[in-house]
Structures are given as C-alpha cells and as structure tokens.
Design a protein around this motif. Structure first.
Motif, PDB file in Angstrom:
ATOM      1  N   ASP A 132     -13.057   5.720  -2.534  1.00 54.54           N
ATOM      2  CA  ASP A 132     -13.655   6.720  -3.413  1.00 54.54           C
ATOM      3  C   ASP A 132     -12.614   7.716  -3.926  1.00 54.54           C
ATOM      4  OD1 ASP A 132     -16.218   5.591  -2.938  1.00 54.54           O
ATOM      5  OD2 ASP A 132     -16.298   6.648  -1.023  1.00 54.54           O
ATOM      6  N   ALA A 133     -11.333   7.328  -3.871  1.00 51.69           N
ATOM      7  CA  ALA A 133     -10.267   8.267  -4.225  1.00 51.69           C
ATOM      8  C   ALA A 133      -9.809   8.091  -5.673  1.00 51.69           C
ATOM      9  CB  ALA A 133      -9.080   8.058  -3.285  1.00 51.69           C
ATOM     10  N   THR A 134      -9.177   9.137  -6.187  1.00 48.10           N
ATOM     11  CA  THR A 134      -8.479   9.026  -7.473  1.00 48.10           C
ATOM     12  C   THR A 134      -7.199   8.211  -7.266  1.00 48.10           C
ATOM     13  OG1 THR A 134      -7.117  10.975  -7.059  1.00 48.10           O
ATOM     14  CG2 THR A 134      -9.261  11.327  -8.153  1.00 48.10           C
ATOM     15  N   LEU A 135      -6.518   7.867  -8.355  1.00 47.26           N
ATOM     16  CA  LEU A 135      -5.270   7.104  -8.231  1.00 47.26           C
ATOM     17  C   LEU A 135      -4.278   7.819  -7.311  1.00 47.26           C
ATOM     18  CD1 LEU A 135      -3.298   4.804  -9.119  1.00 47.26           C
ATOM     19  CD2 LEU A 135      -2.551   6.350 -10.941  1.00 47.26           C
ATOM     20  N   PHE A 136      -4.034   9.114  -7.552  1.00 48.88           N
ATOM     21  CA  PHE A 136      -3.029   9.810  -6.753  1.00 48.88           C
ATOM     22  C   PHE A 136      -3.467   9.897  -5.292  1.00 48.88           C
ATOM     23  CE2 PHE A 136      -0.294  12.353 -10.038  1.00 48.88           C
ATOM     24  CZ  PHE A 136      -0.027  11.171 -10.711  1.00 48.88           C
ATOM     25  N   GLY A 137      -4.779  10.128  -5.024  1.00 45.65           N
ATOM     26  CA  GLY A 137      -5.269  10.161  -3.655  1.00 45.65           C
ATOM     27  C   GLY A 137      -5.168   8.792  -2.992  1.00 45.65           C
ATOM     28  N   TRP A 138      -5.502   7.770  -3.743  1.00 50.20           N
ATOM     29  CA  TRP A 138      -5.433   6.377  -3.246  1.00 50.20           C
ATOM     30  C   TRP A 138      -3.985   6.009  -2.925  1.00 50.20           C
ATOM     31  CZ3 TRP A 138      -3.165   2.237  -6.002  1.00 50.20           C
ATOM     32  CH2 TRP A 138      -3.550   0.944  -5.655  1.00 50.20           C
ATOM     33  N   LEU A 139      -3.065   6.334  -3.843  1.00 53.55           N
ATOM     34  CA  LEU A 139      -1.652   6.026  -3.617  1.00 53.55           C
ATOM     35  C   LEU A 139      -1.126   6.765  -2.392  1.00 53.55           C
ATOM     36  CD1 LEU A 139      -0.223   6.163  -7.271  1.00 53.55           C
ATOM     37  CD2 LEU A 139      -0.194   4.165  -5.764  1.00 53.55           C
ATOM     38  N   THR A 140      -1.489   8.036  -2.265  1.00 50.77           N
ATOM     39  CA  THR A 140      -0.977   8.845  -1.159  1.00 50.77           C
ATOM     40  C   THR A 140      -1.436   8.275   0.176  1.00 50.77           C
ATOM     41  OG1 THR A 140      -0.994  10.781  -2.609  1.00 50.77           O
ATOM     42  CG2 THR A 140      -0.885  11.186  -0.230  1.00 50.77           C
ATOM     43  N   GLU A 141      -2.658   7.723   0.211  1.00 46.23           N
ATOM     44  CA  GLU A 141      -3.133   7.110   1.451  1.00 46.23           C
ATOM     45  C   GLU A 141      -2.460   5.760   1.718  1.00 46.23           C
ATOM     46  OE1 GLU A 141      -7.336   7.309   2.140  1.00 46.23           O
ATOM     47  OE2 GLU A 141      -7.331   5.508   3.412  1.00 46.23           O
ATOM     48  N   LEU A 142      -2.168   5.030   0.653  1.00 48.56           N
ATOM     49  CA  LEU A 142      -1.671   3.664   0.837  1.00 48.56           C
ATOM     50  C   LEU A 142      -0.145   3.535   0.934  1.00 48.56           C
ATOM     51  CD1 LEU A 142      -4.224   1.750  -1.378  1.00 48.56           C
ATOM     52  CD2 LEU A 142      -3.819   1.401   1.050  1.00 48.56           C
ATOM     53  N   TYR A 143       0.609   4.462   0.350  1.00 46.99           N
ATOM     54  CA  TYR A 143       2.079   4.327   0.415  1.00 46.99           C
ATOM     55  C   TYR A 143       2.575   4.096   1.857  1.00 46.99           C
ATOM     56  CZ  TYR A 143       3.065   6.042  -4.430  1.00 46.99           C
ATOM     57  OH  TYR A 143       3.179   6.216  -5.790  1.00 46.99           O
ATOM     58  N   PRO A 144       2.110   4.910   2.840  1.00 51.35           N
ATOM     59  CA  PRO A 144       2.628   4.695   4.204  1.00 51.35           C
ATOM     60  C   PRO A 144       2.231   3.341   4.782  1.00 51.35           C
ATOM     61  CG  PRO A 144       1.531   6.834   4.000  1.00 51.35           C
ATOM     62  CD  PRO A 144       1.208   6.070   2.752  1.00 51.35           C
ATOM     63  N   VAL A 145       1.095   2.817   4.360  1.00 54.10           N
ATOM     64  CA  VAL A 145       0.683   1.481   4.826  1.00 54.10           C
ATOM     65  C   VAL A 145       1.583   0.420   4.202  1.00 54.10           C
ATOM     66  CG1 VAL A 145      -1.244  -0.126   5.026  1.00 54.10           C
ATOM     67  CG2 VAL A 145      -1.684   2.351   4.984  1.00 54.10           C
ATOM     68  N   TRP A 146       1.816   0.550   2.900  1.00 56.54           N
ATOM     69  CA  TRP A 146       2.662  -0.423   2.205  1.00 56.54           C
ATOM     70  C   TRP A 146       4.098  -0.409   2.740  1.00 56.54           C
ATOM     71  CZ3 TRP A 146       0.743   1.427  -3.264  1.00 56.54           C
ATOM     72  CH2 TRP A 146      -0.567   0.955  -3.468  1.00 56.54           C
ATOM     73  N   ALA A 147       4.521   0.726   3.306  1.00 55.60           N
ATOM     74  CA  ALA A 147       5.887   0.800   3.852  1.00 55.60           C
ATOM     75  C   ALA A 147       6.074  -0.175   5.004  1.00 55.60           C
ATOM     76  CB  ALA A 147       6.176   2.223   4.332  1.00 55.60           C
ATOM     77  N   ARG A 148       4.981  -0.745   5.523  1.00 58.01           N
ATOM     78  CA  ARG A 148       5.069  -1.651   6.681  1.00 58.01           C
ATOM     79  C   ARG A 148       4.966  -3.124   6.272  1.00 58.01           C
ATOM     80  NH1 ARG A 148       6.999   2.128   8.014  1.00 58.01           N
ATOM     81  NH2 ARG A 148       6.129   3.902   9.145  1.00 58.01           N
ATOM     82  N   ILE A 149       4.909  -3.421   4.995  1.00 59.81           N
ATOM     83  CA  ILE A 149       4.792  -4.839   4.606  1.00 59.81           C
ATOM     84  C   ILE A 149       6.117  -5.560   4.853  1.00 59.81           C
ATOM     85  CG2 ILE A 149       3.001  -4.430   2.873  1.00 59.81           C
ATOM     86  CD1 ILE A 149       5.211  -4.785   0.721  1.00 59.81           C
ATOM     87  N   ASP A 150       6.026  -6.845   5.041  1.00 62.52           N
ATOM     88  CA  ASP A 150       7.227  -7.657   5.163  1.00 62.52           C
ATOM     89  C   ASP A 150       6.981  -9.009   4.482  1.00 62.52           C
ATOM     90  OD1 ASP A 150       5.715  -9.233   6.889  1.00 62.52           O
ATOM     91  OD2 ASP A 150       6.607  -8.382   8.704  1.00 62.52           O
ATOM     92  N   GLU A 151       7.997  -9.841   4.548  1.00 62.68           N
ATOM     93  CA  GLU A 151       7.958 -11.135   3.872  1.00 62.68           C
ATOM     94  C   GLU A 151       6.745 -11.973   4.290  1.00 62.68           C
ATOM     95  OE1 GLU A 151      11.769 -13.025   4.321  1.00 62.68           O
ATOM     96  OE2 GLU A 151      10.886 -15.018   4.146  1.00 62.68           O
ATOM     97  N   GLN A 152       6.432 -11.970   5.573  1.00 57.77           N
ATOM     98  CA  GLN A 152       5.328 -12.788   6.079  1.00 57.77           C
ATOM     99  C   GLN A 152       3.980 -12.270   5.556  1.00 57.77           C
ATOM    100  OE1 GLN A 152       5.327 -12.989  10.343  1.00 57.77           O
ATOM    101  NE2 GLN A 152       3.640 -14.456  10.417  1.00 57.77           N
ATOM    102  N   ILE A 153       3.813 -10.957   5.579  1.00 59.99           N
ATOM    103  CA  ILE A 153       2.562 -10.360   5.087  1.00 59.99           C
ATOM    104  C   ILE A 153       2.416 -10.618   3.589  1.00 59.99           C
ATOM    105  CG2 ILE A 153       1.437  -8.137   4.614  1.00 59.99           C
ATOM    106  CD1 ILE A 153       2.685  -7.167   7.313  1.00 59.99           C
TER     107      ILE A 153
END
Ligand SMILES: [Zn+2]
Length: 500
Positions: A132-153
């Motif tokens: 239910d977030a705006t783009l900036f709110g959505w990005l702010t929540e997801l950036y730290p999650v995306w920082a954990r992606i790797d080749e396998q994921i």
C-alpha cells in the motif's frame, strides 16, 4: 532444454486441439539457446513458393498481421521456415505449401508475439511487500532486501518471471537490472542463462545506482556502486553478450536507474558509452509526483528538462513510465524520437497516476508496453498490460482514447520500435522472425465475441494455444514446454530473503 514434441509428417496434419500429446513440431534450426553469430548480416530473403524440410504451416486461424496495411484475416495461414515467417495470407493453405506439416489452428487468433519494454526480473523474489506504499515508500522498504540478492536468487526469480511472461504471450522482453551486491556473483549472467533456458528473445540492460542516501539520493549507501565500477562492468557486459545481428536473441542496453538514484556524471558517461558502443539507452523517468518534486528541488527543472540538458534524449532512448509529463515534456520526447514504456499495471499498483498515452501518440512519441518489476506488479502479465492500457486511456479520455487494436499494436510493434527491432519483430510478415502467439478464442469465455481483437484485449485472458519464439515452441496449450513449470514454481517458493 527443448520441446520434446514429436514432429508430424506432411501426410498427417496435426491439430493442437483435443487430448493428444503436445503437437508442435521441433525444428533443429530454431534453437533459442544458440546465440547468433555477431555481425550485421542482412535479413535473409524469405523463401516463397515452396516448402522446405523446416516449413510448418498454421492454418485456419484468424490473423492480425500488423503489416503496413494492417491486414486482418477472418481465416488465414502463416508459414514458418526455421526461424523466419515466409508467408502470411487469407483463406486456405495454398497448394504450394500443401506438402508441409500443418497445425490446424481453427478457433484461434494469431498475433505477433508481445514485446515487453520494461521489467525487473529479480523482483519476482520480493513480491507482495509494501503493497500500500507510494513508489518512494516501496523503494525505501525494498532496497535493503534487494541488497541481499545473489546469482542463485536472481536465476530462480528470473526463470519464474520469464516463464510467466511467456504464458502471457510475450516473445521478447527487456530486463532492467540495477542492483549488484558486491558478493552477489554474476547476476546479469544469471538472467541471460534464464532467458536462454526459457527461450525468450532477451534485451537485458546493465542498470546502475551511484547516488546513495548520504549524497542526497534515495537508496541506502550499501546498494550503490562506484561510477568507474559501473562503467567498466557495463562495457564488459556489452562485449560479453551483445549480439547486433538481425536475428539476435540477445542484445544489451545501458540503463542507469533514475534521476533520484544516479549522479549527473553517471547519466552522462552512460550515454557516452551506449552511443560509442551502438547499444540503446534506458532509464525510469517522471514516474511519480515525488520524482517531479525531487527534480525541482535538486535540479531546478522537470525530469524531462533534466535529461534533455544532459544530451540524453534521442531516437536510441526509451524511458519507463513518463506519467508526469507536461505538454512541453511530451514535445521534447517527440522531437527527439525518444520512446516511452507505458506500464499501467505498476502505475496503478503504486498509485503513481495514469500516463498520457493519447497525448504521447498524437505527438508522435513511440510508445510500447511493460509489466515493470514483479514487486510492483504481482500480475506481471503482458497481455494484461494491453488490456489495462486500453481501459486506463478510456477511463481518463473517453471511449475513443484508445482502441483495442491500438493497444495491441503498442504491445507488439510499438515495443519492437522501442527496442530497435521493428524491422525484425512486432508484426506477422514474410521475412520477419517467427515470434507468433496463437490464442484460443472458441471456448466459453470468448465464444461468440464478434471482434477477435476485442475478445483478446477486453475479454478474460484466453488460453495460449501456442507461442513460437524464433520458430521454437515455448508454450503449447497454455503450458510452457521449455522448462518444467512445477520445478520453476518450487524454486521460486524456496526463495527466502531477509524480512520474508
Ligand atoms: Zn521499473
């Protein structure tokens, strides 16, 4: 992985209907896993007047060609020889093709395969968050999650996203990958491998972010890269993967992420690299009112003025979203020949607004469609975007604002133009590559709808009887045949990221 379908004989026409095993023939010349040799070979002249050992004919289907005359056939045929369309016509199959294997496509509508012009495949791993977030709110929540992606994921997420795209009629897709964790491995290479496995024509872009929070950007500092690292890695990706040949299954683009996550220097150097390398240039622009305010505060101008001031706009550029463009911004894009990837589903999901597609088209701006990342569009259906493009334009502009046929054209030829591929894909014409979607319209949801394009675009999503990419069957009877859908789903379910 290739289809294991049996090859029919010329004396034994095959129908894709009924309870028989998947019926589409394989052709050795059409493997999507082999990358075409580099070079600028001219398209080969289609053979006409006879069938070869590699010819297959789709017969008895309604056909929307999107050729220069925009011909439609109530009943027609399409012949394919290897990777190429050789004939498209009305009526029964001509005698000269009578010896070729036929697929009885009665009850189906043939269209060009859909072309997806904006996506973030890795986001399949982070769907259903910040809903239910705006783009900036959505990005702010997801950036730290995306920082954990790797080749396998990324490999598992991309395979799932590409498999689902194929199910929605997509034959060519771009990807905009802009998160490269230092210990994440070869994430771009993983997407390339996934696309080859699923069998879609692939236009990945090497994305980037270099403007962290401490320097006034939106992303946290630990998900951005240094500009020299970015430019070097982008150049390496072009040298490693880019295939400029007309039949190419793989072309690279350059795509710094957005005005609020990259520096002015990165935008300038990225454009210089793309142009010196002869590849296309992409970024997000004017997606939300927040971005408009950010540009006013930091650059003293609109997002379109900002890009224009950096020499970015041109015919080799396409921009995602462009929801918040004023008339002057639209005129700038039109004058430069810069295209727009319209992503109505994501824009609605994030409450960003509705792109002014009628005004863009009237001004002569090239427009294509995109599903955008799976984390801001859990549906990720390209046919769904064709439908939403029609409905959204009409919701704000009245019933004349977008016809169903226009929306289908945005999702095919329009997208091909944005990716620089309109000479090779986007329509059903002799000499074009055999990227074809065959939709079943004779079952309960669509039976009796007078206009087949209205049935496809305004009706419920029909079963996808067959999807050919480069002449190779990728979907048969609504099931992807290049990968095991159950295994792909199982791998996607196992994806676990922090916060999940
Ligand atoms: Zn995006």
């Amino acid at each position: 992985m290739t289809s294991t379908c049996p090859r029919p004989s010329g004396d034994d026409p095959v129908s894709p209907r009924g309870d028989d095993p998947p019926s589409t023939p394989r052709r050795g010349a059409s493997s999507a896993n082999s990358v075409s040799p580099r070079g600028d070979d001219p398209p080969s002249t289609p053979r006409r007047g006879a069938s070869s050992a590699n010819t297959i004919v789709l017969s008895g289907c309604q056909v929307v060609t999107l050729n220069p005359r925009r011909d439609r056939y109530a009943s027609g045929y399409i012949s394919v020889d290897g990777t190429q369309i050789t004939e498209v016509g009305p009526g029964p199959v001509p005698e000269r093709l009578a010896g070729a294997p036929q697929i009885d496509a009665t009850g189906c509508l043939a269209t060009p395969g859909l072309v997806n012009t904006h996506h973030h495949l890795y986001q399949w791993a982070t769907r259903g968050r910040a809903v239910d977030a705006t783009l900036f709110g959505w990005l702010t929540e997801l950036y730290p999650v995306w920082a954990r992606i790797d080749e396998q994921i990324v490999r598992a997420a991309a395979t799932a996203a590409l498999t689902w795209l194929a199910r929605s009629g997509c034959t060519t897709t771009m990807d905009h990958h802009y998160v490269f964790p230092r210990d994440g491995g070869d994430v771009l290479g993983a997407t390339v491998e996934s696309a080859a496995e699923v069998g879609l024509r692939f236009h990945p872009t090497r994305g980037s972010m270099d403007l962290g929070e401490s320097a006034g950007g939106l992303p946290p500092d630990d998900v951005v890269e240094q500009i020299d690292t970015i430019i070097g890695a982008t150049q390496a990706a072009i040298e490693r993967f880019h295939d400029p040949s007309p039949g190419s299954m793989l072309r690279i683009g350059v795509a710094p992420c957005s005005p609020f996550s990259v520096t002015r220097d990165l935008l300038t150097e990225s454009a210089a690299l793309a142009r010196s390398s002869g590849v296309r240039l992409h970024t997000h622009l004017a997606e939300t009112a927040d971005e408009h305010d950010y540009c006013a505060e930091h650059f003293g101008c609109t997002p379109a003025e900002y890009l224009d001031s950096l020499g970015w706009l041109g015919g080799d550029v396409w921009l995602a979203h462009c929801v918040h463009l004023d008339d002057a911004g639209i005129a700038r894009l039109a004058a430069a020949g810069t295209g727009v990837a319209h992503c109505p589903g994501s824009n609605a999901r994030l409450g960003a607004g509705i792109c002014r597609t009628r005004a863009l088209l009237d001004a002569g701006v090239p427009v294509g469609l995109g599903v955008d990342g799976a984390a801001s569009n859990e549906a990720s259906s390209l046919l769904g975007e064709v439908s939403e493009a029609t409905r959204f334009a009409r919701a704000v502009g009245g019933p004349q604002a977008m016809t169903a046929a226009e929306a289908l054209e945005l999702g095919t030829l329009g997208g091909a133009r944005l990716l620089g591929r309109e000479a090779q894909i986007g329509s059903l014409e002799p000499g074009k590559l055999a990227d074809i979607a065959l939709w079943r319209l004779d079952a309960l949801p669509h039976a009796g709808i007078a206009d087949p394009v209205a049935a496809l675009v305004l009706g419920p999503p029909p079963p996808l009887e067959l999807l050919l990419v480069n002449g190779r069957p990728v979907v048969e009877r609504d099931r992807v045949v290049t990968v095991d859908e159950q295994q792909v789903a199982q791998a996607a379910r196992r994806l676990v990221l922090p916060g999940g």
